[in-house]
Design a protein around this motif. Structure first.
Motif, PDB file in Angstrom:
ATOM      1  N   TYR A 141     -29.672   1.284   6.097  1.00 46.57           N
ATOM      2  CA  TYR A 141     -30.666   0.445   5.419  1.00 46.57           C
ATOM      3  C   TYR A 141     -31.636  -0.149   6.433  1.00 46.57           C
ATOM      4  O   TYR A 141     -32.851  -0.143   6.226  1.00 46.57           O
ATOM      5  N   ALA A 142     -31.100  -0.670   7.549  1.00 44.81           N
ATOM      6  CA  ALA A 142     -31.943  -1.290   8.576  1.00 44.81           C
ATOM      7  C   ALA A 142     -32.930  -0.285   9.140  1.00 44.81           C
ATOM      8  O   ALA A 142     -34.128  -0.573   9.287  1.00 44.81           O
ATOM      9  N   THR A 143     -32.447   0.915   9.455  1.00 47.23           N
ATOM     10  CA  THR A 143     -33.324   1.948  10.016  1.00 47.23           C
ATOM     11  C   THR A 143     -34.408   2.334   9.027  1.00 47.23           C
ATOM     12  O   THR A 143     -35.579   2.488   9.396  1.00 47.23           O
ATOM     13  N   GLU A 144     -34.040   2.470   7.761  1.00 38.88           N
ATOM     14  CA  GLU A 144     -34.995   2.912   6.753  1.00 38.88           C
ATOM     15  C   GLU A 144     -36.074   1.864   6.494  1.00 38.88           C
ATOM     16  O   GLU A 144     -37.250   2.198   6.353  1.00 38.88           O
ATOM     17  N   TYR A 145     -35.691   0.584   6.429  1.00 34.12           N
ATOM     18  CA  TYR A 145     -36.725  -0.408   6.106  1.00 34.12           C
ATOM     19  C   TYR A 145     -37.652  -0.653   7.290  1.00 34.12           C
ATOM     20  O   TYR A 145     -38.846  -0.916   7.108  1.00 34.12           O
ATOM     21  N   LYS A 171     -31.239  -0.523  -3.860  1.00 35.30           N
ATOM     22  CA  LYS A 171     -31.691  -0.324  -2.484  1.00 35.30           C
ATOM     23  C   LYS A 171     -33.207  -0.188  -2.369  1.00 35.30           C
ATOM     24  O   LYS A 171     -33.819  -0.750  -1.453  1.00 35.30           O
ATOM     25  N   GLY A 172     -33.824   0.559  -3.279  1.00 36.81           N
ATOM     26  CA  GLY A 172     -35.252   0.830  -3.178  1.00 36.81           C
ATOM     27  C   GLY A 172     -36.097  -0.432  -3.147  1.00 36.81           C
ATOM     28  O   GLY A 172     -36.909  -0.642  -2.243  1.00 36.81           O
ATOM     29  N   GLY A 173     -35.880  -1.294  -4.144  1.00 34.84           N
ATOM     30  CA  GLY A 173     -36.673  -2.518  -4.215  1.00 34.84           C
ATOM     31  C   GLY A 173     -36.404  -3.450  -3.050  1.00 34.84           C
ATOM     32  O   GLY A 173     -37.333  -4.051  -2.490  1.00 34.84           O
ATOM     33  N   LEU A 174     -35.145  -3.587  -2.670  1.00 37.52           N
ATOM     34  CA  LEU A 174     -34.802  -4.477  -1.558  1.00 37.52           C
ATOM     35  C   LEU A 174     -35.355  -3.934  -0.240  1.00 37.52           C
ATOM     36  O   LEU A 174     -35.806  -4.695   0.619  1.00 37.52           O
ATOM     37  N   LYS A 175     -35.336  -2.611  -0.098  1.00 35.61           N
ATOM     38  CA  LYS A 175     -35.853  -2.008   1.131  1.00 35.61           C
ATOM     39  C   LYS A 175     -37.355  -2.228   1.252  1.00 35.61           C
ATOM     40  O   LYS A 175     -37.861  -2.540   2.339  1.00 35.61           O
ATOM     41  N   ASP A 176     -38.078  -2.079   0.151  1.00 39.97           N
ATOM     42  CA  ASP A 176     -39.519  -2.356   0.162  1.00 39.97           C
ATOM     43  C   ASP A 176     -39.782  -3.799   0.561  1.00 39.97           C
ATOM     44  O   ASP A 176     -40.684  -4.088   1.354  1.00 39.97           O
ATOM     45  N   ALA A 194     -29.852 -10.592  15.067  1.00 36.77           N
ATOM     46  CA  ALA A 194     -28.532 -11.161  15.331  1.00 36.77           C
ATOM     47  C   ALA A 194     -27.483 -10.612  14.374  1.00 36.77           C
ATOM     48  O   ALA A 194     -26.300 -10.566  14.699  1.00 36.77           O
ATOM     49  N   ARG A 195     -27.906 -10.207  13.191  1.00 38.48           N
ATOM     50  CA  ARG A 195     -26.984  -9.611  12.221  1.00 38.48           C
ATOM     51  C   ARG A 195     -27.744  -8.584  11.403  1.00 38.48           C
ATOM     52  O   ARG A 195     -28.801  -8.881  10.843  1.00 38.48           O
ATOM     53  N   LYS A 196     -27.208  -7.392  11.349  1.00 35.13           N
ATOM     54  CA  LYS A 196     -27.850  -6.346  10.567  1.00 35.13           C
ATOM     55  C   LYS A 196     -27.806  -6.689   9.076  1.00 35.13           C
ATOM     56  O   LYS A 196     -26.986  -7.487   8.642  1.00 35.13           O
ATOM     57  N   PRO A 197     -28.689  -6.054   8.289  1.00 34.22           N
ATOM     58  CA  PRO A 197     -28.658  -6.308   6.849  1.00 34.22           C
ATOM     59  C   PRO A 197     -27.281  -6.026   6.264  1.00 34.22           C
ATOM     60  O   PRO A 197     -26.650  -5.014   6.578  1.00 34.22           O
ATOM     61  N   THR A 198     -26.817  -6.924   5.434  1.00 35.90           N
ATOM     62  CA  THR A 198     -25.527  -6.776   4.773  1.00 35.90           C
ATOM     63  C   THR A 198     -25.713  -7.035   3.281  1.00 35.90           C
ATOM     64  O   THR A 198     -26.347  -8.022   2.905  1.00 35.90           O
ATOM     65  N   PHE A 199     -25.194  -6.136   2.439  1.00 37.44           N
ATOM     66  CA  PHE A 199     -25.349  -6.362   1.001  1.00 37.44           C
ATOM     67  C   PHE A 199     -24.152  -7.141   0.459  1.00 37.44           C
ATOM     68  O   PHE A 199     -23.029  -7.036   0.955  1.00 37.44           O
ATOM     69  N   ARG A 200     -24.435  -7.932  -0.546  1.00 31.23           N
ATOM     70  CA  ARG A 200     -23.393  -8.712  -1.211  1.00 31.23           C
ATOM     71  C   ARG A 200     -23.626  -8.632  -2.717  1.00 31.23           C
ATOM     72  O   ARG A 200     -24.763  -8.554  -3.168  1.00 31.23           O
ATOM     73  N   THR A 201     -22.536  -8.666  -3.468  1.00 28.19           N
ATOM     74  CA  THR A 201     -22.653  -8.596  -4.925  1.00 28.19           C
ATOM     75  C   THR A 201     -22.050  -9.836  -5.568  1.00 28.19           C
ATOM     76  O   THR A 201     -21.147 -10.474  -5.007  1.00 28.19           O
TER      77      THR A 201
END
Length: 361
Positions: free
Chosen positions: A19-23, A115-120, A316-323
């Motif tokens: 996710y980090a690389t893509e965004y 993922k799509g919307g959050l990445k944008d 300091a911290r890579k993107p992390t998803f939470r639900t």
């Protein structure tokens, strides 16, 4: 024989890294970001969840004459001036809510749907942050009681005072263009008010900015180097400035006569990057005008010719998803959280990696 199955925690880590690389790639800035000391956007990951402040060092180039022949070197050593830029990181978060019928069995399935919307959003957030930092006014840190340099601080252009802008201009007079030339007065607002409506970006402006980068006396602005060893400066510019440069007769002729006449590659057709005099010109539509501050209220645009050490970025911290589940599990919220920060890089009040251009937009 048992089949391999990736542990859930590791799956999340892989997802977050991708996710980090893509965004970052989606922001358009990935080619210029790395941990190398000569990157335009220097990336630092040293914090790794420990603390909220990282310091990126900067060492000034040696300028002494040295010694020749049998001359004694001991006692004639040159001091290696070193500075640092402090970057404070903070959480950046956003989330979306999904209905149950749009989700599947696992957290990863749900995260991938969102993922799509959050990445944008992440890409736009990073890009806008870096644009703001490029326009920041540097406030010189001075030295402490021992003569050790104190880190500079920064203000947004809008939040800076008239005095702070003037001090910034004086400290960066060899790397600021007002209209089509270096500042002509000792006051920022006066120099900006002298920018006439006809002082648009041209091929000459690009060449002047490159010349200034190559001839800075202190804290030389070194070019960005590609993997194959070619040296380039990169100019980031908004839509008005890009249009002006694309229509410049010499740049237009160069694209017409010296580049392939293909729709896929020629910017005359596809609106892609311009190239002039060793400078890659990239259009960033989100670079906004600084205001109607020119002669007779002429709108003023901003562009930045960048070399190494323009900005520092700390993750300091890579993107992390939470639900999170709501409404009796009918709705599932998916959030992204990461810890990062950025800053313009400077030393003793001088921006180390860029020439700032204020032009008539």
């Amino acid at each position: 024989m048992a089949d391999f199955k990736l542990a859930n925690a590791n799956a999340k880590e892989v997802w977050s890294t991708k996710y980090a690389t893509e965004y970052v790639a989606l922001s358009g800035l990935l080619p210029f970001m790395s941990s190398a000391s000569n990157a335009i956007f220097r990336v630092n990951t040293d914090l790794a969840n420990n603390g909220d402040l990282v310091h990126i060092p900067y060492f000034a180039s040696l300028k002494g004459a040295g010694v020749s022949g049998g001359a004694t070197l001991e006692g004639n050593e040159e001091a290696l001036l070193n500075y640092s830029t402090g970057i404070k990181v903070r959480h950046r978060r956003n989330a979306v809510m999904l209905a149950e019928h749009e989700s599947f069995r696992t957290e990863l399935d749900v995260a991938n749907i969102a993922k799509g919307g959050l990445k944008d959003w992440s890409a736009e957030d990073l890009r806008n942050e870096l644009i703001e930092k490029m326009q920041n006014v540097v406030i010189a840190g001075g030295v402490d009681s021992d003569g050790t340099p104190v880190e500079d601080t920064y203000k947004t252009f809008a939040a800076s005072t008239a005095t702070e802008r003037t001090n910034y201009m004086l400290a960066n007079a060899d790397r600021i263009i007002m209209g089509t030339a270096k500042p002509t007065t000792a006051v920022f607002s006066t120099s900006l008010a002298a920018v006439a409506a006809g002082a648009i970006l041209t091929a000459d402006t690009v060449s002047l900015a490159k010349e200034m980068a190559e001839t800075t006396t202190n804290f030389r602005i070194t070019p960005y180097m590609t993997k194959d060893g070619q040296k380039w400066y990169v100019m980031f510019v908004g839509v008005e400035g890009f249009r002006q440069l694309r229509k410049d007769p010499r740049i237009e002729a160069a694209n017409r006569d010296a580049r392939p006449r293909e729709v896929e590659t020629n910017p005359l057709f596809n609106g892609g990057d311009l190239v002039w005099d060793g400078v890659i010109v990239k259009k960033i539509p989100e670079i906004k005008q600084v205001g109607d501050l020119g002669a007779a209220g002429a709108p003023i645009g901003f562009a930045a010719l960048c070399g190494a050490n323009t900005l520092g970025i700390a993750f300091a911290r890579k993107p992390t998803f939470r639900t999170e589940k709501k409404d009796y599990d009918h709705k599932i919220g998916v959030g992204i959280t990461e810890v990062r920060g950025s800053s313009k890089m400077s030393a003793a009040g001088t921006q180390t990696g860029m020439v700032s251009i204020y032009y008539a937009a």
